[in-house]
Design an enzyme around this catalytic site. Structure first.
Site, PDB file in Angstrom:
ATOM      1  N   ALA A  37       0.836  -1.206   0.000  1.00 43.14           N
ATOM      2  CA  ALA A  37       0.000   0.000   0.000  1.00 43.14           C
ATOM      3  C   ALA A  37       0.866   1.250   0.000  1.00 43.14           C
ATOM      4  O   ALA A  37       1.837   1.345   0.757  1.00 43.14           O
ATOM      5  CB  ALA A  37      -0.898   0.005   1.234  1.00 43.14           C
ATOM      6  N   ASP A  38       0.545   2.201  -0.876  1.00 47.98           N
ATOM      7  CA  ASP A  38       1.248   3.483  -0.826  1.00 47.98           C
ATOM      8  C   ASP A  38       0.442   4.449   0.039  1.00 47.98           C
ATOM      9  O   ASP A  38      -0.605   4.089   0.584  1.00 47.98           O
ATOM     10  CB  ASP A  38       1.490   4.034  -2.238  1.00 47.98           C
ATOM     11  CG  ASP A  38       0.195   4.264  -3.015  1.00 47.98           C
ATOM     12  OD1 ASP A  38      -0.857   4.492  -2.372  1.00 47.98           O
ATOM     13  OD2 ASP A  38       0.233   4.224  -4.259  1.00 47.98           O
ATOM     14  N   SER A  39       0.942   5.658   0.172  1.00 44.82           N
ATOM     15  CA  SER A  39       0.305   6.594   1.106  1.00 44.82           C
ATOM     16  C   SER A  39      -1.140   6.909   0.714  1.00 44.82           C
ATOM     17  O   SER A  39      -2.022   7.034   1.551  1.00 44.82           O
ATOM     18  CB  SER A  39       1.119   7.873   1.211  1.00 44.82           C
ATOM     19  OG  SER A  39       1.321   8.409  -0.067  1.00 44.82           O
ATOM     20  N   GLN A  41      -3.146   4.929  -0.966  1.00 41.02           N
ATOM     21  CA  GLN A  41      -3.976   3.753  -0.692  1.00 41.02           C
ATOM     22  C   GLN A  41      -4.237   3.601   0.805  1.00 41.02           C
ATOM     23  O   GLN A  41      -5.299   3.122   1.209  1.00 41.02           O
ATOM     24  CB  GLN A  41      -3.296   2.494  -1.254  1.00 41.02           C
ATOM     25  CG  GLN A  41      -3.390   2.441  -2.777  1.00 41.02           C
ATOM     26  CD  GLN A  41      -2.502   1.372  -3.374  1.00 41.02           C
ATOM     27  OE1 GLN A  41      -1.389   1.132  -2.883  1.00 41.02           O
ATOM     28  NE2 GLN A  41      -2.972   0.738  -4.438  1.00 41.02           N
ATOM     29  N   SER A  42      -3.271   4.037   1.619  1.00 38.85           N
ATOM     30  CA  SER A  42      -3.490   3.982   3.071  1.00 38.85           C
ATOM     31  C   SER A  42      -4.680   4.854   3.446  1.00 38.85           C
ATOM     32  O   SER A  42      -5.509   4.481   4.278  1.00 38.85           O
ATOM     33  CB  SER A  42      -2.248   4.472   3.816  1.00 38.85           C
ATOM     34  OG  SER A  42      -1.167   3.636   3.511  1.00 38.85           O
TER      35      SER A  42
END
Lengths: 79, 660
Positions: A37-39, A41-42
């Protein structure tokens, strides 16, 4: 709500947001290192959990949650 | 100045020193005159010499005795000590004192010229219709009005009239090389004026232009430059093979490293290297440093172009008629591409290749990315990134303008009525989209772009955070600037004046109420503004009143958005604004600190610790990058948090005392 149900719904949200198979998501999985997960997606995950469980979470603390299991426990506090 | 003809003895001496003139009576000299300082000079036309004695020492050059050596002078006036040597043709100039001209093929004026003043640069739209008249007093604001307010033809006609009158005044058959200027190793210079202390070295071709400047901020034009129909303003540097055609180079600008530009305007503190500009309106602090970056038919300000940044302005139909606008503070990532027409909200980051047209002007601080071929907008994400904060700190610190007369009006505020107004509008749109969207949708569409439905609420929340910060910060700043000692003083301090209500505009750096700008436009249209100087002065007055306008806008907005009448606000309301300021500022700073943390995480260490294991990697990283805790930016933000806490506590206490 029982932990088992929370877990199933948490995994459903994760699978939708990260576009991955629910079957490959494990309780110990780290959102960033294992699930990629990237930022952005977080943030989507936090929003997705809030929508799924109809809750408002403390976002700062929510974003500190590292693993799927921790997310389940964190969400349980609001239910 | 009392001039006289040369005496027979002086003529004989000059001829003995290799000088020649077909008609010596056209050479005039003012005493004291020493013919011993003139060797190998051919005179033609009327030449006047005065003050040719003493030493010449342009800045940074070795002082030399004044004199004329091996040159051809035609129709020139020389005032004061100058050093002119090895000049193939110097014609039609007034040369002021302390000028040095050496190894120049030709420098001449060959007829009436306005020296680049009045040249039309076809900015913003290559198809035409937005031409800006360039001239020495051109400011970012005047250019903005001329390029963008074409829907007001009467005002535009008047504005052009004012500028043309200015340009006519500059028209002359004689050029000026200003005091202390130095021109060396140049090839061809035709119809160019040089301001005081201009430094010209190794240029290839300068034609129809002005290199302005002043003692405090000389301009420099360097090696290999080819420039036609141009104005280069004070404190700017154009060098290393730059090619300019129909361009205005504003104050403190740097252009070089083979950058080429045509029909383009570069305002204060722009930097342009390596790449290319066509029909570019580069507002203050537009920066493009990389090869294969093309900025075309667009309006930018406080902009940073990543390598390979590119835009398309035509689709092979009716020609290059499309244009784009990136509002202040945007950045483009490496190889980002935009298909004009597009409009991007302020302080946004554009990544990837976008093949659709969209308008995100109401969404400042956004990310624009591409996923599965779709352009995706994520509003508010750039509110809490390190880059945004660092940019906002660095711009004022990098103002290179030393000219006492600064042309462009520039406001540096990250949050202003203009931006806050956009945030309010963006929040409303996000709320509407959220209410209208179905939970089955992954995306919602808005003005040509996609927004992830799940993030609508989150993005709105971040916008609200920024607004709370802005509301409280404005109050704290107001109180700080007018510290009240009594209730009546408090009420006075908070009472707004009239004038800042309604929409605000960003005139390429100047943030102003649209209504105030409207008044100026009407004054231009009605003929009340009679000169460029008066127009500049009217715009400067708007800028000078920024604080009061902003406060007035703030008061109106608080009333509308929160039902708080600031002039009569209760203790609870004021304390509430301060509390929310404290909480939101600290939260936004903490989010920025989280972003900064990423620069020190495991991923950032990739590539460090060559030829070693993890231990070497960590040691290498620490040696080169330092640690998170000791990072200057991190420490600054933490100190700011402490400061906000301290100030908020102080004002809460003060408000209690005053309103108790």
């Amino acid at each position: 709500m029982e932990i088992k149900e929370i877990k199933a719904r948490v995994i459903k949200v994760i699978a939708e947001v990260l576009e991955t198979e629910a079957s490959v998501i494990g309780e110990e999985d780290n959102f960033i290192f294992d699930l990629g997960a990237d930022s952005m997606q977080s943030l989507q995950l936090v929003a997705g959990f809030e929508e799924e469980f109809d809750i408002e979470m403390d976002e700062d603390k929510a974003l500190e949650v590292q693993t799927v299991g921790d997310a389940v426990d964190f969400i349980a506090q609001y239910l | 100045m009392d001039y006289r003809n040369l005496t027979e003895t002086e003529i004989s001496l000059l001829e003995a020193q290799g000088c020649y003139c077909r008609d010596w009576p056209v050479v005039w000299v003012a005493p004291p005159f020493d013919p011993g300082l003139i060797h190998g000079v051919r005179f033609e036309g009327e030449v006047k010499l005065s003050g040719l004695h003493g030493m010449v020492a342009p800045d940074g050059e070795t002082p030399r005795p004044a004199g004329l050596y091996s040159c051809f002078l035609r129709n020139c006036e020389i005032h004061g000590p100058v050093y002119i040597s090895q000049v193939g043709r110097l014609e039609g100039y007034t040369v002021e004192k302390d000028v040095s001209i050496e190894n120049v093929s030709s420098i001449f004026v060959d007829g009436p010229t306005a020296f680049g003043n009045g040249v039309e640069a076809e900015v913003l739209n290559e198809g035409g219709g937005r031409e800006v008249l360039i001239f020495e007093q051109l400011t970012a604001q005047i250019a903005y009005l001329m390029a963008n307010y074409r829907h007001e033809p009467e005002m535009i006609a008047r504005l052009k009239g004012l500028i043309r009158a200015y340009c006519e005044n500059r028209r002359s058959e004689r050029g000026v090389i200003g005091a202390g200027a130095s021109i060396r190793g140049a090839q061809s210079i035709r119809n160019v004026n040089f301001g005081p202390k201009a430094r010209i070295g190794g240029v290839q071709l300068l034609e129809e232009g002005t290199v302005a400047g002043c003692a405090e901020a000389p301009a420099l034009v360097g090696e290999g430059v080819i420039a036609r129909r141009f104005v280069i303003q004070s404190g700017s540097t154009v060098d290393s093979g730059a090619i300019l055609e129909k361009c205005f180079v504003g104050q403190g600008v740097r252009i070089g490293k083979q950058f080429s530009a045509e029909n383009s305007l570069f305002f204060a503190n722009c930097e342009a290297f390596h790449g290319e500009a066509v029909s570019l309106f580069a507002g203050p602090y537009t920066v493009t440093h990389h090869k294969s970056s093309l900025l075309i038919a667009g309006l930018f300000s406080f902009f940073n172009a990543g390598s390979g940044t590119n835009q398309s302005n035509h689709m092979y139909k009716l020609g290059p008629v499309h244009q784009g606008r990136l509002e202040r503070g945007c950045k483009t990532g490496s190889f980002s591409y935009l298909l004009w027409p597009c409009r991007i909200g302020a302080f946004s980051v554009v990544m990837d290749k976008h093949g659709s047209n969209f308008d995100t002007a109401d969404f400042p601080f956004s990310y624009l990315t591409v996923e599965d071929g779709k352009s995706i907008l994520t509003p508010a994400m750039n509110l809490f990134t390190v880059g945004t904060r660092r940019d906002s700190e660095k711009w004022p610190a990098r103002d290179r303008r030393h000219d006492p007369d600064r042309l462009d009006l520039i406001r540096f505020e990250l949050l202003s009525p203009y931006i806050a107004g956009k945030i309010i509008r963006g929040s409303e749109i996000l709320q509407t989209l959220y209410e209208q969207a179905s939970k089955e949708q992954k995306y919602v569409r808005y003005q040509g772009i996609h927004i992830l439905r799940l993030l609508l609420k989150t993005c709105r929340k971040y916008y609200q955070l920024a607004l709370k910060k802005y509301y409280g910060e404005q109050l704290a700043r107001r109180l700080e600037s007018r510290p009240p000692d009594s209730l009546s003083q408090l009420r006075d301090a908070l009472q707004p004046k009239e004038g800042g209500d309604g929409d605000w505009v960003d005139l390429a750096g100047l943030l102003a109420p649209a209504a105030a700008v409207r008044e100026v436009l009407e004054a231009v249209k009605g003929g009340e503004v009679k000169s460029v100087e008066q127009l500049r002065s009217r715009l400067a007055a708007i800028d000078g009143n920024y604080e009061e306008y902003a406060w007035s806008w703030y008061a109106g907005t608080l009333e509308k958005e929160m039902g708080i009448s600031i002039g009569r606000a209760t203790k609870e309301q004021l304390a509430g604004l301060i509390r929310e300021w404290r909480a939101s500022s600290v939260k936004l700073n903490n989010m920025t600190l989280k972003d900064a943390e990423k620069e020190f995480d495991q991923n950032s260490r990739i590539g460090f610790g060559a030829d070693g294991g993890e231990e070497v990697m960590t040691a290498d990283f620490s040696a080169v990058r330092g640690g998170y805790e000791s990072n200057a930016f991190v420490r600054r933000l933490r100190a700011e948090n402490e400061e906000v806490e301290k100030k908020a506590a102080f004002w809460e206490k003060e408000l209690e005392r005053l309103l108790g």
